[in-house]
Design a protein around this motif. Structure first.
Motif, PDB file in Angstrom:
ATOM      1  N   UNK A 120       0.676  95.183  -3.281  1.00 33.94           N
ATOM      2  CA  UNK A 120      -0.061  94.281  -4.171  1.00 33.94           C
ATOM      3  C   UNK A 120      -0.543  93.088  -3.348  1.00 33.94           C
ATOM      4  N   UNK A 121      -1.768  92.681  -3.571  1.00 36.30           N
ATOM      5  CA  UNK A 121      -2.327  91.539  -2.834  1.00 36.30           C
ATOM      6  C   UNK A 121      -1.530  90.274  -3.126  1.00 36.30           C
ATOM      7  N   UNK A 122      -1.472  89.391  -2.163  1.00 36.80           N
ATOM      8  CA  UNK A 122      -0.697  88.154  -2.296  1.00 36.80           C
ATOM      9  C   UNK A 122      -1.226  87.292  -3.439  1.00 36.80           C
ATOM     10  N   UNK A 123      -2.523  87.222  -3.584  1.00 31.59           N
ATOM     11  CA  UNK A 123      -3.105  86.406  -4.654  1.00 31.59           C
ATOM     12  C   UNK A 123      -2.667  86.920  -6.028  1.00 31.59           C
ATOM     13  N   UNK A 124      -2.666  88.229  -6.201  1.00 28.76           N
ATOM     14  CA  UNK A 124      -2.252  88.820  -7.469  1.00 28.76           C
ATOM     15  C   UNK A 124      -0.785  88.527  -7.742  1.00 28.76           C
ATOM     16  N   UNK A 125       0.064  88.639  -6.707  1.00 24.79           N
ATOM     17  CA  UNK A 125       1.489  88.367  -6.890  1.00 24.79           C
ATOM     18  C   UNK A 125       1.746  86.916  -7.274  1.00 24.79           C
ATOM     19  N   UNK A 126       1.077  86.001  -6.591  1.00 27.24           N
ATOM     20  CA  UNK A 126       1.290  84.575  -6.883  1.00 27.24           C
ATOM     21  C   UNK A 126       0.772  84.231  -8.279  1.00 27.24           C
ATOM     22  N   UNK A 127      -0.415  84.715  -8.630  1.00 30.91           N
ATOM     23  CA  UNK A 127      -0.958  84.418  -9.955  1.00 30.91           C
ATOM     24  C   UNK A 127      -0.118  85.048 -11.060  1.00 30.91           C
ATOM     25  N   UNK A 128       0.391  86.245 -10.831  1.00 29.98           N
ATOM     26  CA  UNK A 128       1.251  86.893 -11.835  1.00 29.98           C
ATOM     27  C   UNK A 128       2.546  86.121 -12.023  1.00 29.98           C
ATOM     28  N   UNK A 129       3.151  85.664 -10.942  1.00 33.72           N
ATOM     29  CA  UNK A 129       4.394  84.906 -11.076  1.00 33.72           C
ATOM     30  C   UNK A 129       4.143  83.552 -11.736  1.00 33.72           C
ATOM     31  N   UNK A 130       3.017  82.903 -11.418  1.00 29.73           N
ATOM     32  CA  UNK A 130       2.689  81.645 -12.097  1.00 29.73           C
ATOM     33  C   UNK A 130       2.454  81.868 -13.584  1.00 29.73           C
ATOM     34  N   UNK A 131       1.809  82.967 -13.937  1.00 30.39           N
ATOM     35  CA  UNK A 131       1.582  83.283 -15.343  1.00 30.39           C
ATOM     36  C   UNK A 131       2.897  83.528 -16.079  1.00 30.39           C
ATOM     37  N   UNK A 132       3.797  84.271 -15.470  1.00 27.40           N
ATOM     38  CA  UNK A 132       5.102  84.539 -16.106  1.00 27.40           C
ATOM     39  C   UNK A 132       5.902  83.248 -16.263  1.00 27.40           C
ATOM     40  N   UNK A 133       5.916  82.413 -15.240  1.00 27.52           N
ATOM     41  CA  UNK A 133       6.653  81.151 -15.336  1.00 27.52           C
ATOM     42  C   UNK A 133       6.039  80.222 -16.380  1.00 27.52           C
ATOM     43  N   UNK A 134       4.720  80.133 -16.416  1.00 31.05           N
ATOM     44  CA  UNK A 134       4.064  79.295 -17.423  1.00 31.05           C
ATOM     45  C   UNK A 134       4.320  79.828 -18.823  1.00 31.05           C
ATOM     46  N   UNK A 135       4.297  81.146 -18.990  1.00 30.24           N
ATOM     47  CA  UNK A 135       4.571  81.749 -20.303  1.00 30.24           C
ATOM     48  C   UNK A 135       5.995  81.471 -20.758  1.00 30.24           C
ATOM     49  N   UNK A 136       6.952  81.597 -19.837  1.00 35.44           N
ATOM     50  CA  UNK A 136       8.341  81.322 -20.218  1.00 35.44           C
ATOM     51  C   UNK A 136       8.541  79.850 -20.555  1.00 35.44           C
ATOM     52  N   UNK A 137       7.844  78.976 -19.851  1.00 35.03           N
ATOM     53  CA  UNK A 137       7.937  77.548 -20.157  1.00 35.03           C
ATOM     54  C   UNK A 137       7.347  77.255 -21.530  1.00 35.03           C
ATOM     55  N   UNK A 138       6.202  77.836 -21.849  1.00 33.98           N
ATOM     56  CA  UNK A 138       5.571  77.635 -23.160  1.00 33.98           C
ATOM     57  C   UNK A 138       6.444  78.219 -24.265  1.00 33.98           C
ATOM     58  N   UNK A 139       6.996  79.405 -24.039  1.00 38.29           N
ATOM     59  CA  UNK A 139       7.866  80.043 -25.023  1.00 38.29           C
ATOM     60  C   UNK A 139       9.112  79.199 -25.295  1.00 38.29           C
ATOM     61  N   UNK A 140       9.723  78.692 -24.241  1.00 38.20           N
ATOM     62  CA  UNK A 140      10.911  77.853 -24.445  1.00 38.20           C
ATOM     63  C   UNK A 140      10.559  76.550 -25.155  1.00 38.20           C
ATOM     64  N   UNK A 141       9.386  76.007 -24.883  1.00 43.23           N
ATOM     65  CA  UNK A 141       8.955  74.793 -25.575  1.00 43.23           C
ATOM     66  C   UNK A 141       8.724  75.064 -27.052  1.00 43.23           C
ATOM     67  N   UNK A 142       8.143  76.201 -27.385  1.00 48.31           N
ATOM     68  CA  UNK A 142       7.911  76.560 -28.784  1.00 48.31           C
ATOM     69  C   UNK A 142       9.244  76.807 -29.498  1.00 48.31           C
ATOM     70  N   UNK A 143      10.170  77.490 -28.841  1.00 51.31           N
ATOM     71  CA  UNK A 143      11.463  77.785 -29.465  1.00 51.31           C
ATOM     72  C   UNK A 143      12.308  76.531 -29.694  1.00 51.31           C
ATOM     73  N   UNK A 144      12.055  75.478 -28.945  1.00 51.41           N
ATOM     74  CA  UNK A 144      12.782  74.225 -29.156  1.00 51.41           C
ATOM     75  C   UNK A 144      12.419  73.617 -30.511  1.00 51.41           C
ATOM     76  N   UNK A 145      11.183  73.794 -30.916  1.00 52.97           N
ATOM     77  CA  UNK A 145      10.725  73.217 -32.180  1.00 52.97           C
ATOM     78  C   UNK A 145      11.232  73.961 -33.412  1.00 52.97           C
ATOM     79  N   UNK A 146      11.739  75.169 -33.245  1.00 50.55           N
ATOM     80  CA  UNK A 146      12.204  75.961 -34.382  1.00 50.55           C
ATOM     81  C   UNK A 146      13.626  75.540 -34.759  1.00 50.55           C
TER      82      UNK A 146
END
Length: 156
Positions: A120-146
């Motif tokens: 897998x190209x390095x750019x794809x790996x870095x962007x995928x990991x940033x997307x997963x980390x950002x998604x988990x951060x957003x998900x945890x922020x949303x779950x805090x409000x519940x």
């Protein structure tokens, strides 16, 4: 006998030096034929790794430093009085559970990246990991409000 030994040592030394010279010449030709590294005028690589580090460490530091919040969030809602020494099972195991929940996926992804990373190209790996980390951060922020008070059922 002495002369033949000296002659052999001289021949071996001469042969080794000629091999070293030809190996060095080959290495020099390889290095001169390589392309120069790409120019990073706007320090995008530095900024990308800074963003990756922030996205990796920010959610973890939020979870670790918000201990009072988690003790409130995981409190025993069926108890009529709040005693800080009387912890629920969720309160007791939150720190170790969150460490395991963070470490296991990190190790699994590290092993998968080591085994299959070259495909897998390095750019794809870095962007995928940033997307997963950002998604988990957003998900945890949303779950805090519940409000989860009705979901705990007084777990002890």
């Amino acid at each position: 006998m002495e002369n033949s030994k000296e002659a052999y040592q001289y021949f071996a030394l001469e042969k080794r030096s000629s091999l070293d010279t030809s190996a060095m010449e080959n290495q020099t030709k390889k290095l001169s034929s390589m392309k120069p590294p790409p120019n990073d005028a706007f320090y995008m690589v530095h900024l990308l790794f800074l963003l990756f580090g922030i996205m990796h460490l920010l959610p973890i530091s939020f979870f670790v430093t918000a201990n009072d919040y988690w003790m409130y969030k995981f409190r025993n809602t069926s108890a009529e009085t709040i005693d800080p020494n009387d912890r629920s099972q969720l309160q007791s195991y939150f720190a170790s559970g969150s460490t395991i929940a963070q470490s296991v996926p990190t190790i699994i992804c590290l092993m998968l990246s080591t085994i299959f990373g070259y495909k897998i190209r390095a750019r794809t790996r870095v962007l995928a990991s940033l997307f997963v980390l950002a998604s988990s951060f957003i998900l945890s922020t949303v779950l805090i409000k519940i409000n989860t008070d009705s979901c705990e059922y007084g777990i002890r």
